[in-house]
Design an enzyme around this catalytic site. Sequence first.
Site, mmCIF file in Angstrom:
data_model
loop_
_atom_site.group_PDB
_atom_site.id
_atom_site.type_symbol
_atom_site.label_atom_id
_atom_site.label_comp_id
_atom_site.label_asym_id
_atom_site.label_seq_id
_atom_site.Cartn_x
_atom_site.Cartn_y
_atom_site.Cartn_z
ATOM 1 N N SER A 110 -10.696 10.389 1.744
ATOM 2 C CA SER A 110 -11.612 9.385 1.204
ATOM 3 C C SER A 110 -10.981 7.990 1.191
ATOM 4 C CB SER A 110 -11.999 9.769 -0.225
ATOM 5 O OG SER A 110 -12.780 8.735 -0.808
ATOM 6 N N GLY A 164 -9.321 -1.180 -5.177
ATOM 7 C CA GLY A 164 -10.021 -1.326 -6.450
ATOM 8 C C GLY A 164 -11.447 -0.809 -6.418
ATOM 9 N N LEU A 165 -11.630 0.298 -5.643
ATOM 10 C CA LEU A 165 -12.914 1.023 -5.657
ATOM 11 C C LEU A 165 -14.073 0.240 -5.057
ATOM 12 C CD1 LEU A 165 -13.286 2.982 -9.031
ATOM 13 C CD2 LEU A 165 -13.723 3.850 -6.747
ATOM 14 N N CYS A 197 -7.728 7.584 -8.926
ATOM 15 C CA CYS A 197 -7.550 6.257 -8.330
ATOM 16 C C CYS A 197 -6.507 5.480 -9.125
ATOM 17 C CB CYS A 197 -8.860 5.469 -8.309
ATOM 18 S SG CYS A 197 -8.556 3.778 -7.710
ATOM 19 N N GLY A 234 0.711 7.368 3.660
ATOM 20 C CA GLY A 234 1.372 7.334 4.960
ATOM 21 C C GLY A 234 2.554 8.293 5.008
HETATM 22 O O1 RRO Z 1 -10.172 1.977 -4.011
HETATM 23 C C1 RRO Z 1 -8.969 2.165 -4.212
HETATM 24 O O2 RRO Z 1 -8.189 1.249 -4.513
HETATM 25 C C2 RRO Z 1 -8.370 3.496 -4.127
HETATM 26 C C3 RRO Z 1 -8.957 4.641 -4.619
HETATM 27 BR BR1 RRO Z 1 -10.670 4.675 -5.319
HETATM 28 C C4 RRO Z 1 -8.228 5.866 -4.609
HETATM 29 O O3 RRO Z 1 -8.689 6.933 -5.058
HETATM 30 N N1 RRO Z 1 -6.981 5.853 -4.115
HETATM 31 C C5 RRO Z 1 -6.411 4.735 -3.613
HETATM 32 O O4 RRO Z 1 -5.257 4.768 -3.170
HETATM 33 N N2 RRO Z 1 -7.120 3.561 -3.638
#
Ligand code: RRO
Length: 305
Positions: free
Chosen positions: A22, A73-74, A131, A218
């Site tokens: 994701s 940040g989602l 996250c 990575g």
């Molecule tokens: O969007 C992000 O900054 C982010 C999410 Br939601 C996550 O689950 N893991 C990540 O490394 N970045």
Amino acid sequence: MRSDLTVEIAGIRMKNPVMDASGTFGFGVEYQPLMDISRLGALVTKSVTLEPVCGNPPPRIWETAGGMLNSIGLQNPGLEVFLAEKLPLLHGFNLPVLVNIAGKTLEEYVALAAALEQAPGVAGLEVNISCPNVKEGGMAFGADPSSAAAVTKAVRAASSLPVIVKLSPNVTDITVIARAVEGAGASAISLINTLAGMAIDHEKRRPILGNVTGGLSGPAVKPVALYQVWRVCQAVRIPVIGMGGIMNAGDAIQFMLAGAAAVAVGAANFVQPDVMLEIIDGIEDYMVRHRVAKVNQLVGALEIT
Ligand code: RRO
């Protein structure tokens, strides 16, 4: 002998065990000009929240030795736009779509789960309780066994879709969290999300990322990820989707030997957009060379002694 790459995780049938991690593959269609996405075992979306989120201030990506830091940040367009504009584009690709959901509160997870239950073409939910880049929700849920269990239980109750809970490596003992979400009704577990990290510009004496800290992924994280996947696989009975620094078929096979029933590829997609197809072909080559008829025979086949 034809190799059988099919796997089934929590009732979700996949033509092979390879999916994107994701957040590294947008909403899938962005990659359609670059590769045949219908060859993937499954497609996992960027995290979706109830309301649109514009994310953290830039810079949000920074390359490190053997890896990358992100602090997105989602950022995402929110549930309504996802349902109206993103999800329909994935219909017709003949692959299971797993929607990653994230919320600031338990109620937000529940609302997302309930709405996606009604949406056509969703094969399962990946519940992001890991996250590292947001102040509220996110990792706070995934770092504590009782809140991890509470979110899992609430999502489980709100939806009949398979519930895959994505765990954070930023905890003292990940098996405690894994057992808690299994006990609360998770159908499967995915891990690892990124490792909390940061980068500093010593000349300017300032952090490099706009949000100061980020999540590391990575090849640099692969040994940590393999270790945590291996430990979780020994701790739970539900299937595990393993990820963290997978760059090639050998890496993917290592996660399966450690016990993962399927794997996800993240940072490598930024280096080579069609790398997942190469990984699928490479797994098949390995099966032929090692006379493995069914890919699930690799799961947990690590020999120790
Ligand atoms: O969007 C992000 O900054 C982010 C999410 Br939601 C996550 O689950 N893991 C990540 O490394 N970045």
